[in-house]
Design a protein around this motif. Structure first.
Motif, short mmCIF file in Angstrom:
data_model
loop_
_atom_site.label_atom_id
_atom_site.label_comp_id
_atom_site.label_asym_id
_atom_site.label_seq_id
_atom_site.Cartn_x
_atom_site.Cartn_y
_atom_site.Cartn_z
N MET A 1 0.84 -1.17 0.00
CA MET A 1 0.00 0.00 0.00
C MET A 1 0.88 1.24 0.00
O MET A 1 1.85 1.29 0.73
CB MET A 1 -0.90 0.00 1.23
CG MET A 1 -2.26 -0.52 0.97
SD MET A 1 -3.21 -0.67 2.48
CE MET A 1 -3.05 -2.42 2.76
N LYS A 2 0.48 2.18 -0.80
CA LYS A 2 1.26 3.42 -0.91
C LYS A 2 1.02 4.35 0.29
O LYS A 2 1.92 4.96 0.80
CB LYS A 2 0.91 4.15 -2.20
CG LYS A 2 0.88 3.28 -3.44
CD LYS A 2 2.26 3.00 -3.97
CE LYS A 2 2.22 2.32 -5.31
NZ LYS A 2 2.32 0.90 -5.32
N LEU A 5 -2.65 2.54 6.20
CA LEU A 5 -4.00 2.04 6.47
C LEU A 5 -4.73 3.01 7.40
O LEU A 5 -4.15 3.50 8.37
CB LEU A 5 -3.89 0.67 7.13
CG LEU A 5 -5.18 0.05 7.67
CD1 LEU A 5 -6.11 -0.31 6.52
CD2 LEU A 5 -4.84 -1.18 8.49
N ALA A 26 -5.31 -6.48 6.17
CA ALA A 26 -5.07 -5.46 5.14
C ALA A 26 -3.71 -5.69 4.49
O ALA A 26 -3.57 -5.53 3.26
CB ALA A 26 -5.15 -4.07 5.75
N ASP A 30 -2.13 -7.01 -0.08
CA ASP A 30 -1.02 -6.67 -0.99
C ASP A 30 -0.54 -7.88 -1.78
O ASP A 30 0.05 -7.73 -2.85
CB ASP A 30 0.15 -6.05 -0.22
CG ASP A 30 -0.07 -4.57 0.06
OD1 ASP A 30 -0.76 -3.91 -0.73
OD2 ASP A 30 0.45 -4.09 1.09
N SER A 34 -0.45 -5.46 -6.23
CA SER A 34 0.57 -4.49 -5.81
C SER A 34 0.13 -3.07 -6.15
O SER A 34 0.86 -2.12 -5.88
CB SER A 34 1.89 -4.81 -6.50
OG SER A 34 1.71 -4.73 -7.91
N ILE A 36 -2.55 -1.46 -4.92
CA ILE A 36 -3.37 -0.82 -3.88
C ILE A 36 -2.67 0.45 -3.42
O ILE A 36 -1.54 0.40 -2.95
CB ILE A 36 -3.63 -1.75 -2.69
CG1 ILE A 36 -4.35 -3.02 -3.14
CG2 ILE A 36 -4.44 -1.03 -1.62
CD1 ILE A 36 -4.50 -4.06 -2.06
N MET A 37 -3.36 1.56 -3.57
CA MET A 37 -2.79 2.84 -3.15
C MET A 37 -3.20 3.20 -1.73
O MET A 37 -2.43 3.79 -0.99
CB MET A 37 -3.20 3.94 -4.13
CG MET A 37 -2.67 3.68 -5.54
SD MET A 37 -3.25 4.88 -6.72
CE MET A 37 -2.41 6.33 -6.15
N ALA A 38 -4.46 2.87 -1.38
CA ALA A 38 -4.96 3.21 -0.05
C ALA A 38 -6.01 2.19 0.37
O ALA A 38 -6.70 1.61 -0.46
CB ALA A 38 -5.57 4.61 -0.05
N CYS A 39 -6.10 2.00 1.68
CA CYS A 39 -7.11 1.12 2.25
C CYS A 39 -7.70 1.81 3.48
O CYS A 39 -6.97 2.21 4.38
CB CYS A 39 -6.49 -0.22 2.64
SG CYS A 39 -7.65 -1.37 3.41
N LEU A 62 -11.00 0.33 -0.95
CA LEU A 62 -9.67 0.20 -1.54
C LEU A 62 -9.56 1.15 -2.72
O LEU A 62 -10.47 1.23 -3.54
CB LEU A 62 -9.42 -1.23 -2.03
CG LEU A 62 -9.45 -2.33 -0.97
CD1 LEU A 62 -9.38 -3.69 -1.63
CD2 LEU A 62 -8.29 -2.15 -0.01
N LEU A 64 -7.38 1.94 -6.06
CA LEU A 64 -6.41 1.47 -7.03
C LEU A 64 -6.33 2.51 -8.13
O LEU A 64 -7.25 3.32 -8.27
CB LEU A 64 -6.85 0.13 -7.63
CG LEU A 64 -6.72 -1.09 -6.73
CD1 LEU A 64 -7.88 -1.20 -5.79
CD2 LEU A 64 -6.64 -2.33 -7.58
#
Length: 189
Positions: A1-2, A5, A26, A30, A34, A36-39, A62, A64
């Motif tokens: 994740m970028k 969380l 969470a 990943d 790969s 996923i920017m935010a959760c 999520l 993306l």
């Protein structure tokens, strides 16, 4: 994740153990993407039921590139079950999104069509003809929804073909337009 969380509580107070469970699940997402920017995970307890106690709703959002995946689960009395169910649903949606992005999408072959050309209702069998002229035997037991009595000469059907002892036969026969209910006709001998 970028981005880190985010865990939010609405009308609920959850323990550090539950938050650790959310963090662990969470992090496992990943593995499936790969990208996923935010959760964002929101644990909601709409209200207390006098007989049932606290019920939890877990929402996962999520982010993306170019799309959002949102999971909203039904209420559950056990917070850990609600968390598990929500993350299972998020994983499935994430896997579907990744398959779609890669162009790996299930394609179902349409069932071939045919029409009934001979019918022997007393003996419980008949023959179909495909658009290319192939004749295929079928038995009353292969007709779905006990619809053998609704078949008549010319009825259009979908079928699944398999090889029988004496040649091709239909293992599954389904009327294309079940609205047309006509009595069975006896084929000329």
């Amino acid at each position: 994740m970028k981005l880190p969380l985010q865990i939010t509580e609405q009308n609920a107070s959850i323990s550090e153990t539950a938050k650790d469970d959310i963090r662990e699940k969470a992090a496992k997402l990943d593995q499936f993407s790969s990208r996923i920017m935010a959760c964002r995970v929101t644990v909601i307890s709409p209200h207390r039921h006098q007989r049932q106690g606290t019920r939890y709703n877990v929402r996962i959002d999520l982010t993306l590139p170019g799309e959002e995946i949102a999971v909203r689960r039904q209420l559950h009395e056990d917070l850990y079950v609600a968390i598990r169910d929500a993350f299972d649903a998020a994983r499935r949606k994430l896997e579907d999104a990744e398959r779609k992005r890669r162009g790996v999408v299930k394609v179902h072959e349409p069932s071939p069509h045919a029409r009934v050309i001979r019918l022997f209702p007393d003996d419980g069998y008949g023959f179909l003809e495909t658009p290319d002229g192939l004749e295929i035997y079928f038995h009353r037991n292969s007709v779905l929804r006990n619809a053998f009595g609704r078949l008549s000469i010319g009825t259009k059907v979908r079928f699944v073909q398999e090889m029988g002892e004496k040649g091709p036969q239909a293992s599954t026969v389904e009327i294309v337009h079940p609205r047309h209910r006509r009595p069975a006709q006896v084929a000329p001998a």
